[in-house]
Design an enzyme around this catalytic site. Structure first.
Site, short mmCIF file in Angstrom:
data_model
loop_
_atom_site.label_atom_id
_atom_site.label_comp_id
_atom_site.label_asym_id
_atom_site.label_seq_id
_atom_site.Cartn_x
_atom_site.Cartn_y
_atom_site.Cartn_z
N VAL A 171 -2.66 1.26 6.21
CA VAL A 171 -4.03 1.18 5.70
C VAL A 171 -3.95 0.20 4.53
O VAL A 171 -3.41 0.54 3.47
CB VAL A 171 -4.55 2.56 5.25
CG1 VAL A 171 -5.93 2.44 4.63
CG2 VAL A 171 -4.59 3.51 6.45
N PRO A 172 -4.43 -1.03 4.69
CA PRO A 172 -4.04 -2.16 3.83
C PRO A 172 -4.70 -2.24 2.45
O PRO A 172 -5.43 -3.19 2.15
CB PRO A 172 -4.41 -3.37 4.70
CG PRO A 172 -5.60 -2.90 5.48
CD PRO A 172 -5.33 -1.45 5.78
N CYS A 173 -4.38 -1.29 1.59
CA CYS A 173 -4.92 -1.35 0.22
C CYS A 173 -4.31 -2.50 -0.57
O CYS A 173 -4.85 -2.90 -1.61
CB CYS A 173 -4.70 -0.02 -0.50
SG CYS A 173 -2.98 0.50 -0.58
N HIS A 174 -3.20 -3.07 -0.08
CA HIS A 174 -2.58 -4.20 -0.79
C HIS A 174 -3.48 -5.44 -0.76
O HIS A 174 -3.28 -6.35 -1.56
CB HIS A 174 -1.21 -4.54 -0.17
CG HIS A 174 -1.27 -4.89 1.29
ND1 HIS A 174 -1.23 -3.94 2.28
CD2 HIS A 174 -1.38 -6.09 1.92
CE1 HIS A 174 -1.29 -4.54 3.46
NE2 HIS A 174 -1.37 -5.84 3.26
#
Length: 203
Positions: A171-174
C-alpha cells in the site's frame, strides 16, 4: 538414567542443520493449518530496504513491517489484536514474496494480493485505500490524499494514516510527500523511502 554429558553427546551425534529445521517448521505450519489453528502466518524476507516481516490471515495480507519497527513487537501486536495463533509459515506468503521480488526487480508496478484492513479503521483506512490511485512513479501531497479520501481539510489525519500504514510498500504510502515536494516522514525511515521512490522513478 542418562547423564548431562551423555545427552550432550547424543545431541552432537544428531546435528540439525538449517534445512532440517526449515522442513520441520513447514510441516508444523501445514499441520497447524490443516487443524485450523493457524490464524496469522508470517515470514521475513530480505529486500533492498532491509528485512521485511510479512503477515497474512485468511482475509489477506495484514502486515508488512520494517526491521526498525521491531519484528518481535510486531508479532506480539498481531497476537494481541488478531489471534495468539501466529506461526512462521513461508508457503502462505509465497505469492506476496514473489510479487515483492518482481517489484524490487522493476518488473511489477501494482500488487495483486488480497488485503486484510483490520489494523486500520475509519478515515485512516479510507486514506490507505485511496493510495493505489497515486500511480507507480508518481507522488502526491498529503492534501491531495485527504481530498481523495473525502475530507480535504483532514490533511494532518491523512499524514497520520500514512505514517501508521500497517502494509507499507504494498500500500504505497511512500508516494505521498509534503506540499513543497520534500519527502516527509516514513515508517521505514527516510532512506527506505528514497530507495522506493528512486526505484520507481528509474523504471
Amino acid at each position: 538414567m542418562t547423564s548431562d554429558n551423555e545427552r550432550d553427546d547424543l545431541v552432537r551425534g544428531f546435528p540439525v542443520d538449517a534445512g532440517h529445521l526449515d522442513l520441520l517448521h513447514r510441516r508444523l505450519a501445514a499441520a497447524a493449518e490443516t487443524a485450523g489453528i493457524l490464524d496469522v502466518a508470517y515470514d521475513v524476507v530480505d529486500t533492498p530496504v532491509g528485512p521485511l516481516l510479512l503477515a497474512t490471515t485468511d482475509l489477506g495480507l495484514v502486515r508488512v513491517a520494517y526491521a526498525g519497527e521491531d519484528h518481535e513487537a510486531v508479532l506480539q501486536t498481531l497476537a494481541d489484536r488478531i489471534s495468539p495463533r501466529v506461526l512462521r509459515a513461508p508457503d502462505r506468503l509465497a505469492t506476496v514474496r514473489g510479487q515483492l521480488d518482481e517489484y524490487f526487480a522493476g518488473r511489477r508496478r501494482t500488487f495483486d494480493v488480497p488485503l486484510d484492513w483490520r489494523l486500520s479503521r475509519g478515515f485512516r483506512q479510507l486514506v490507505l485505500q485511496t493510495l493505489p490511485e497515486v500511480g507507480y512513479g508518481q507522488t502526491a501531497s498529503y492534501s491531495t490524499v485527504a481530498r481523495l479520501a473525502g475530507n480535504p481539510k483532514a490533511v494532518r489525519a491523512a499524514a497520520t494514516a500514512c505514517a501508521t500504514n500497517p502494509i507499507p510498500v504494498v500500500v504505497p504510502c511512500h508516494r505521498i510527500v509534503r506540499a513543497d515536494g520534500s519527502m516527509g516522514g516514513y515508517l521505514g525511515g527516510p532512506e527506505a523511502k528514497r530507495v522506493l521512490l528512486s526505484l520507481e522513478a528509474a523504471a
